[in-house]
Design an enzyme around this catalytic site. Structure first.
Site, PDB file in Angstrom:
ATOM      1  N   THR A  32       0.823  -1.207   0.000  1.00 45.67           N
ATOM      2  CA  THR A  32       0.000   0.000   0.000  1.00 45.67           C
ATOM      3  C   THR A  32       0.857   1.257   0.000  1.00 45.67           C
ATOM      4  OG1 THR A  32      -1.793  -1.110   1.178  1.00 45.67           O
ATOM      5  CG2 THR A  32      -1.764   1.290   1.261  1.00 45.67           C
ATOM      6  N   ARG A  74      -5.804 -10.568   2.509  1.00 45.31           N
ATOM      7  CA  ARG A  74      -6.698 -11.721   2.667  1.00 45.31           C
ATOM      8  C   ARG A  74      -5.931 -13.036   2.690  1.00 45.31           C
ATOM      9  NH1 ARG A  74      -9.763  -8.273  -0.595  1.00 45.31           N
ATOM     10  NH2 ARG A  74      -8.866  -9.148  -2.493  1.00 45.31           N
ATOM     11  N   ASP A  91      -5.310   5.947  -0.129  1.00 40.54           N
ATOM     12  CA  ASP A  91      -6.158   6.235  -1.287  1.00 40.54           C
ATOM     13  C   ASP A  91      -6.544   7.701  -1.338  1.00 40.54           C
ATOM     14  OD1 ASP A  91      -6.063   3.610  -2.055  1.00 40.54           O
ATOM     15  OD2 ASP A  91      -8.070   3.101  -1.345  1.00 40.54           O
TER      16      ASP A  91
END
Length: 214
Positions: A32, A74, A91
């Site tokens: 990220t 996940r 984001d």
């Protein structure tokens, strides 16, 4: 809209690669943050200096990391509230830098294009409000619709418009940012209305009075 229809397919494709990344010790938060840094650097260096086609291509490639980090989460520990926070903040920052870089370029390249400047400012504000409305509703336990213009939709339109503008297609950027601004406004209204409907529905089920409801 795009995220709703494309999420399952992306998950199937990304899962084997995500499993491999987990095995070699790569974390979702690391992906990220790497995606955030690369996206911001590309936006400032390319969009900010008028390299619209290159910027659209590079940023599109960088945003693929945003698809991988969820799959890695996940495949690893299943994800965590902290990871979700890092992803959401990243984001918002990336979206703001992309739009601000386009705005910076436009101020220098077409300072008299007041319409495009205004629409870019509207996109910058409304894109943040779209995300905040969902987060605030979730925090209050309210169910809201995804809406017309989610992040994936906004990014695709902005990058497509910028890329076509760089190729010399007239009004490409103006059309794209107008659609994003109007779609984002509609999405905010959809979420506020959906949250209100959910709230009133709960009051009705509980038999509580609605007088004075805000």
């Amino acid at each position: 809209m795009l995220s709703e229809f494309g999420r399952s397919g992306v998950t199937k494709v990304a899962h084997p690669f995500a499993t491999f990344l987990v095995r070699i010790g790569v974390t979702a938060n690391g992906i990220t943050l790497a995606g955030l840094l690369l996206t911001c650097a590309a936006a400032v260096a390319l969009f900010g200096n008028g390299h619209l086609v290159a910027g659209a291509i590079v940023i599109a490639l960088c945003t693929l990391l945003d698809l991988v980090d969820g799959a890695v989460a996940r495949a690893g520990d299943g994800g965590s509230p902290y990871g979700a926070l890092v992803d959401a903040v990243s984001d918002r920052v990336a979206d703001g830098v992309i739009l601000a870089s386009l705005l910076w370029w436009l101020v220098d390249a077409e300072p008299d294009n007041k319409y495009a400047l205004g629409m870019l400012l509207a996109c910058l504000v409304l894109s943040q409000v779209v995300s905040y409305s969902k987060a605030r509703a979730d925090a209050g336990g309210l169910r809201t619709p995804g809406g017309l213009m989610e992040r994936a939709d906004r990014l695709v339109l902005i990058l497509l418009g910028a890329g076509l503008e760089g190729l010399g297609v007239p009004w490409a950027l103006e059309v794209a940012i107008t659609v994003v601004a109007v779609g984002s406004l509609i999405t905010v209204l959809q979420r506020v209305w959906g949250g209100r409907a959910d709230h009133l529905g709960r009051l009705d089920r509980l038999g509580s009075p609605t007088a004075g409801d805000r």
